[in-house]
Design a protein around this motif. Structure first.
Motif, PDB file in Angstrom:
ATOM      1  N   GLN A  82       0.834  -1.206   0.000  1.00  0.00           N
ATOM      2  CA  GLN A  82       0.000   0.000   0.000  1.00  0.00           C
ATOM      3  C   GLN A  82       0.869   1.256   0.000  1.00  0.00           C
ATOM      4  O   GLN A  82       0.589   2.219  -0.714  1.00  0.00           O
ATOM      5  CB  GLN A  82      -0.940   0.000   1.208  1.00  0.00           C
ATOM      6  CG  GLN A  82      -1.837   1.207   1.288  1.00  0.00           C
ATOM      7  CD  GLN A  82      -2.792   1.340   0.117  1.00  0.00           C
ATOM      8  OE1 GLN A  82      -3.153   0.360  -0.520  1.00  0.00           O
ATOM      9  NE2 GLN A  82      -3.189   2.559  -0.195  1.00  0.00           N
ATOM     10  N   LEU A  84       3.903   1.546  -1.177  1.00  0.00           N
ATOM     11  CA  LEU A  84       4.497   1.665  -2.504  1.00  0.00           C
ATOM     12  C   LEU A  84       3.491   2.217  -3.511  1.00  0.00           C
ATOM     13  O   LEU A  84       3.852   3.012  -4.382  1.00  0.00           O
ATOM     14  CB  LEU A  84       5.030   0.312  -2.981  1.00  0.00           C
ATOM     15  CG  LEU A  84       6.332  -0.137  -2.331  1.00  0.00           C
ATOM     16  CD1 LEU A  84       6.661  -1.570  -2.724  1.00  0.00           C
ATOM     17  CD2 LEU A  84       7.473   0.795  -2.676  1.00  0.00           C
ATOM     18  N   LYS A  85       2.233   1.826  -3.400  1.00  0.00           N
ATOM     19  CA  LYS A  85       1.195   2.339  -4.295  1.00  0.00           C
ATOM     20  C   LYS A  85       1.029   3.849  -4.107  1.00  0.00           C
ATOM     21  O   LYS A  85       0.942   4.599  -5.081  1.00  0.00           O
ATOM     22  CB  LYS A  85      -0.138   1.630  -4.059  1.00  0.00           C
ATOM     23  CG  LYS A  85      -1.225   2.096  -5.006  1.00  0.00           C
ATOM     24  CD  LYS A  85      -2.576   1.527  -4.659  1.00  0.00           C
ATOM     25  CE  LYS A  85      -3.679   2.002  -5.570  1.00  0.00           C
ATOM     26  NZ  LYS A  85      -3.621   3.372  -6.032  1.00  0.00           N
ATOM     27  N   ILE A  87       3.239   5.945  -2.961  1.00  0.00           N
ATOM     28  CA  ILE A  87       4.452   6.583  -3.472  1.00  0.00           C
ATOM     29  C   ILE A  87       4.438   6.613  -5.001  1.00  0.00           C
ATOM     30  O   ILE A  87       4.747   7.642  -5.615  1.00  0.00           O
ATOM     31  CB  ILE A  87       5.707   5.860  -2.928  1.00  0.00           C
ATOM     32  CG1 ILE A  87       5.846   6.130  -1.422  1.00  0.00           C
ATOM     33  CG2 ILE A  87       6.967   6.298  -3.678  1.00  0.00           C
ATOM     34  CD1 ILE A  87       6.860   5.263  -0.723  1.00  0.00           C
ATOM     35  N   ASP A  88       4.060   5.500  -5.631  1.00  0.00           N
ATOM     36  CA  ASP A  88       4.000   5.447  -7.098  1.00  0.00           C
ATOM     37  C   ASP A  88       2.988   6.449  -7.651  1.00  0.00           C
ATOM     38  O   ASP A  88       3.261   7.124  -8.650  1.00  0.00           O
ATOM     39  CB  ASP A  88       3.634   4.038  -7.571  1.00  0.00           C
ATOM     40  CG  ASP A  88       4.769   3.036  -7.391  1.00  0.00           C
ATOM     41  OD1 ASP A  88       5.923   3.464  -7.185  1.00  0.00           O
ATOM     42  OD2 ASP A  88       4.490   1.817  -7.447  1.00  0.00           O
ATOM     43  N   ASP A  89       1.826   6.537  -7.009  1.00  0.00           N
ATOM     44  CA  ASP A  89       0.798   7.480  -7.456  1.00  0.00           C
ATOM     45  C   ASP A  89       1.307   8.913  -7.370  1.00  0.00           C
ATOM     46  O   ASP A  89       1.119   9.716  -8.292  1.00  0.00           O
ATOM     47  CB  ASP A  89      -0.485   7.330  -6.627  1.00  0.00           C
ATOM     48  CG  ASP A  89      -1.219   6.023  -6.895  1.00  0.00           C
ATOM     49  OD1 ASP A  89      -0.898   5.335  -7.893  1.00  0.00           O
ATOM     50  OD2 ASP A  89      -2.116   5.695  -6.096  1.00  0.00           O
ATOM     51  N   LYS A  90       1.934   9.251  -6.253  1.00  0.00           N
ATOM     52  CA  LYS A  90       2.446  10.611  -6.079  1.00  0.00           C
ATOM     53  C   LYS A  90       3.570  10.898  -7.073  1.00  0.00           C
ATOM     54  O   LYS A  90       3.639  11.986  -7.650  1.00  0.00           O
ATOM     55  CB  LYS A  90       2.938  10.814  -4.643  1.00  0.00           C
ATOM     56  CG  LYS A  90       3.360  12.229  -4.328  1.00  0.00           C
ATOM     57  CD  LYS A  90       2.311  13.277  -4.646  1.00  0.00           C
ATOM     58  CE  LYS A  90       1.127  13.200  -3.758  1.00  0.00           C
ATOM     59  NZ  LYS A  90       0.126  14.236  -4.024  1.00  0.00           N
ATOM     60  N   GLU A  91       4.414   9.912  -7.313  1.00  0.00           N
ATOM     61  CA  GLU A  91       5.495  10.079  -8.277  1.00  0.00           C
ATOM     62  C   GLU A  91       4.933  10.347  -9.678  1.00  0.00           C
ATOM     63  O   GLU A  91       5.429  11.222 -10.399  1.00  0.00           O
ATOM     64  CB  GLU A  91       6.380   8.830  -8.295  1.00  0.00           C
ATOM     65  CG  GLU A  91       7.571   8.930  -9.227  1.00  0.00           C
ATOM     66  CD  GLU A  91       8.422   7.677  -9.214  1.00  0.00           C
ATOM     67  OE1 GLU A  91       9.643   7.824  -9.358  1.00  0.00           O
ATOM     68  OE2 GLU A  91       7.878   6.564  -9.063  1.00  0.00           O
ATOM     69  N   ALA A  92       3.883   9.632 -10.059  1.00  0.00           N
ATOM     70  CA  ALA A  92       3.257   9.837 -11.372  1.00  0.00           C
ATOM     71  C   ALA A  92       2.689  11.248 -11.485  1.00  0.00           C
ATOM     72  O   ALA A  92       2.850  11.909 -12.523  1.00  0.00           O
ATOM     73  CB  ALA A  92       2.169   8.787 -11.596  1.00  0.00           C
ATOM     74  N   LYS A  95       5.572  13.711 -11.872  1.00  0.00           N
ATOM     75  CA  LYS A  95       6.161  13.648 -13.208  1.00  0.00           C
ATOM     76  C   LYS A  95       5.279  14.366 -14.224  1.00  0.00           C
ATOM     77  O   LYS A  95       5.793  15.067 -15.098  1.00  0.00           O
ATOM     78  CB  LYS A  95       6.387  12.191 -13.624  1.00  0.00           C
ATOM     79  CG  LYS A  95       7.598  11.571 -12.957  1.00  0.00           C
ATOM     80  CD  LYS A  95       7.823  10.135 -13.407  1.00  0.00           C
ATOM     81  CE  LYS A  95       9.075   9.590 -12.759  1.00  0.00           C
ATOM     82  NZ  LYS A  95       9.326   8.182 -13.130  1.00  0.00           N
TER      83      LYS A  95
END
Length: 127
Positions: A82, A84-85, A87-92, A95
């Motif tokens: 969860q 990591l999800k 973090i990935d969402d925020k990173e997207a 970007k």
């Protein structure tokens, strides 16, 4: 054990005491109370630093609270997945924002160049 007064933290992080009390009200930090005085421990200071960093990165207070809750629980596979999800969402999102900013900066550079060219033509025609 290191303890800090609210005024110490406000000064160190260059924020208002009201902001710190708000983070307490929403459950992001939990200072010890001695009468009417709040005593903040090292953990509170670290969390305050993370809150401010998270806000700078565009995380909402709800997202920060969720990250803290995930961190505070047993670090099982579900919690880590969860986290990591999130973090990935925020990173997207960041970007995409960076791409948008780059496009706007390129547009501004082109607009500046057109304005400078137009000014140069005007100055040349006046001579």
């Amino acid at each position: 054990m290191d303890t800090f007064k609210i005024s110490d933290l406000a000064k160190e992080f260059d924020i208002t005491t009201r902001s710190i009390r708000f983070y307490e009200d929403v459950g992001l930090i939990q200072p010890e109370r001695k009468g009417t005085m709040r005593l903040y421990h090292r953990r509170d200071k670290i969390r305050l630093k993370l809150i401010l960093r998270g806000k700078r990165l565009g995380f909402s207070l709800a997202e920060i609270k969720e990250l803290f809750a995930l961190y505070d629980t047993q670090q099982g596979e579900t919690q880590l997945v969860q986290m990591l999800k999130i973090i990935d969402d925020k990173e997207a999102v960041l970007k995409r924002q960076l791409e948008d900013i780059t496009i706007v900066l390129d547009d501004l550079t082109a607009a500046r160049q057109r304005c400078e060219d137009a000014l140069n033509r005007i100055e040349m025609s006046e001579q």
